[in-house]
Scaffold this motif. Structure first.
Motif, mmCIF file in Angstrom:
data_model
loop_
_atom_site.group_PDB
_atom_site.id
_atom_site.type_symbol
_atom_site.label_atom_id
_atom_site.label_comp_id
_atom_site.label_asym_id
_atom_site.label_seq_id
_atom_site.Cartn_x
_atom_site.Cartn_y
_atom_site.Cartn_z
ATOM 1 N N ASP A 171 -0.489 4.463 -0.420
ATOM 2 C CA ASP A 171 -1.412 5.595 -0.338
ATOM 3 C C ASP A 171 -0.744 6.844 0.221
ATOM 4 O O ASP A 171 -1.109 7.966 -0.157
ATOM 5 C CB ASP A 171 -2.610 5.236 0.549
ATOM 6 N N ASP A 172 0.228 6.677 1.128
ATOM 7 C CA ASP A 172 0.894 7.843 1.723
ATOM 8 C C ASP A 172 1.627 8.658 0.657
ATOM 9 O O ASP A 172 1.566 9.901 0.657
ATOM 10 C CB ASP A 172 1.855 7.415 2.834
ATOM 11 N N LYS A 218 -1.104 10.288 -1.690
ATOM 12 C CA LYS A 218 -1.791 11.422 -1.053
ATOM 13 C C LYS A 218 -0.902 12.657 -1.026
ATOM 14 O O LYS A 218 -1.338 13.763 -1.349
ATOM 15 C CB LYS A 218 -2.217 11.048 0.366
ATOM 16 N N ASN A 267 0.849 -1.187 0.000
ATOM 17 C CA ASN A 267 0.000 0.000 0.000
ATOM 18 C C ASN A 267 0.893 1.248 0.000
ATOM 19 O O ASN A 267 1.708 1.441 0.904
ATOM 20 C CB ASN A 267 -0.893 -0.017 1.253
ATOM 21 N N LYS A 313 -4.861 0.969 -8.474
ATOM 22 C CA LYS A 313 -5.327 0.650 -7.123
ATOM 23 C C LYS A 313 -5.783 -0.800 -7.005
ATOM 24 O O LYS A 313 -6.289 -1.390 -7.962
ATOM 25 C CB LYS A 313 -6.487 1.578 -6.741
ATOM 26 N N HIS A 361 -6.833 1.024 -2.782
ATOM 27 C CA HIS A 361 -5.549 1.578 -2.324
ATOM 28 C C HIS A 361 -4.509 1.530 -3.449
ATOM 29 O O HIS A 361 -4.429 0.528 -4.179
ATOM 30 C CB HIS A 361 -5.025 0.795 -1.116
ATOM 31 N N TYR A 362 -3.715 2.573 -3.556
ATOM 32 C CA TYR A 362 -2.643 2.583 -4.550
ATOM 33 C C TYR A 362 -1.603 1.515 -4.211
ATOM 34 O O TYR A 362 -1.108 1.444 -3.083
ATOM 35 C CB TYR A 362 -1.952 3.942 -4.597
ATOM 36 N N ASP A 401 -4.628 11.549 -7.108
ATOM 37 C CA ASP A 401 -6.023 11.490 -7.544
ATOM 38 C C ASP A 401 -6.405 12.681 -8.414
ATOM 39 O O ASP A 401 -7.286 12.577 -9.271
ATOM 40 C CB ASP A 401 -6.963 11.411 -6.335
#
Length: 416
Positions: free
Chosen positions: A104-105, A108, A102, A125, A129-130, A113
């Motif tokens: 996502d950090d 983001k 994951n 994803k 989640h990426y 996105d």
């Protein structure tokens, strides 16, 4: 969706997150041709500037089949690389198996996105989640032509398949190879896919995305297969097993007039110092001017241990999406940036045309995933299609009707 047939055990899965050398990111990829190697060197240098160590794990083979075989072996042994070049539905398959990290950090912090088209971010994803970072966007349905060969043959560069056959006959009569092609399953599928796309976007989606039986064995498929088989007479006798970049060099060197190939071919023209509109011409494959089959290169992140290694992995994901890399990599690779809002001033006419076509096709519904390049269907179904397409292209006895029926039956069996 069928899972990758790895025969993975619980023990192998538990070994997936192995400890790597501190601060080192090992990347499995198949960017090994001249243009591709120059492009990936950009990322290697940027990682070095971050203080990270890049361990190259290059496996030659333009379609990535060899690389995927090696990746499966490494995964079974509990020793996957930090990142691997994986595309489309295959990302979901590896996610199902629990191997992917994951990130996502990173996404983001980088506002992915907002910077990625929804059709792209969805592919990157797993379970929302990426787990992968997109590198670029390739248009697959391109025709590459050597204008000097056309001049010598007294032929016109085609925009329809009927025009293609007329030009090919003139080129062949003049002593040149009309179509540079490599007899590998993925290249056969790339050529066939372009022909099938000219039968219409709705048909293409029905056959290669929705896998509808009536489309797979219907009249439009038979027509596409008929045109595809006719192409066999325009390739040279030595085409079997030829790598795609060798076929591209035949167009560059004036031995052949045309190649149907994605825009990674442009990287070879660029590496050879050739100029678009002068030394070569790029046009949509015949009959597909308003359509765009996309192939998105991406790096999927595998679970690794060690804080330094994990930091290097995240540095890699972050750098891929930054404007500097997106520009320089795609200039060398022949593709277009996946990041929205990038300046175009350094990109050539072919790239500019590709960017316009991508945006237009997105708006009209003519942006479709490439079956031949792992963006439309999972690996089991793709493999079944490849077998039928290649066997038909090389068969002296199979009719288009028989091939269409076999294609439908093979897809159905692979989907069970």
């Amino acid at each position: 969706m069928k899972k990758i047939a790895l025969g993975l055990t619980a023990v192998a899965l538990s070994l997936a997150a192995t400890t790597s050398q501190a601060g080192q990111v090992e990347v499995l990829h198949w960017w090994t041709s001249g243009g591709e190697a120059a492009a990936i060197d950009v990322l290697k240098q940027e990682m070095k500037e971050q203080g990270d160590t890049w361990k190259d794990f290059a496996v030659a083979g333009g379609g990535g089949e060899s690389a995927m075989t090696v990746l499966k072996s490494r995964a079974i042994a509990g020793n996957p690389p930090s990142a691997a070049q994986i595309k489309g539905p295959t990302i979901q398959e590896w996610g199902d198996l629990g191997f992917l990290e994951n990130i996502d950090d990173v996404a983001k912090a980088g506002h992915w996105d907002k910077l990625l088209p929804p059709v792209v971010s969805k592919i990157m994803k797993y379970d929302g989640h990426y787990v992968a970072v997109p590198v670029n966007v390739h248009r697959v349905n391109w025709l590459w032509a050597n204008p000097e060969v056309f001049r010598k043959a007294g032929a016109s560069i085609p925009t329809t398949w009927d025009q293609f056959f007329v030009a090919a006959d003139k080129i062949k009569k003049a002593g040149y190879i009309p179509l540079a092609h490599g007899g590998q399953a993925w290249q056969d599928a790339t050529l066939f896919e372009a022909i099938a796309l000219s039968e219409g976007t709705d048909f293409y989606k029905a056959a290669f995305v929705d896998l509808k039986d009536d489309a797979l064995k219907g009249p439009k498929m038979v027509d596409a297969l008929t045109k595809f088989k006719k192409m066999r007479q325009y390739v040279d006798p030595g085409f079997s097993g030829r790598d795609w970049n060798v076929a591209t060099s035949m167009v560059i060197n004036g031995k052949a007039a045309m190649q149907i190939m994605g825009d990674w071919a442009k990287g070879e023209f660029t590496a050879a110092g050739k100029r678009p509109g002068v030394d070569y011409v790029c046009l949509p494959a015949p009959g597909t001017s308003g359509q765009f089959t996309f192939n998105i290169d991406s790096l999927a992140m595998f679970k690794v241990s060690g804080k330094d290694t994990q930091k290097a992995q995240r540095d890699l994901a972050r750098l891929v999406m930054e404007p500097k890399f997106q520009e320089v990599f795609n200039l060398k690779k022949g593709s277009i940036p996946v990041r929205l809002g990038m300046p175009r001033d350094k990109f050539d006419a072919c790239a500019d045309s590709s960017m316009d076509a991508f945006n237009a096709a997105s708006a009209t519904g003519d942006l479709v995933p490439s079956m031949a390049h792992g963006m439309a269907v999972n690996s089991m179904i793709q493999g079944a299609m490849f077998d039928v397409i290649t066997n038909f292209f090389n068969s002296d006895s199979m009719t288009p009707e028989q091939a269409a029926d076999k294609l439908a039956r093979s897809v159905k069996a692979a989907s069970m």
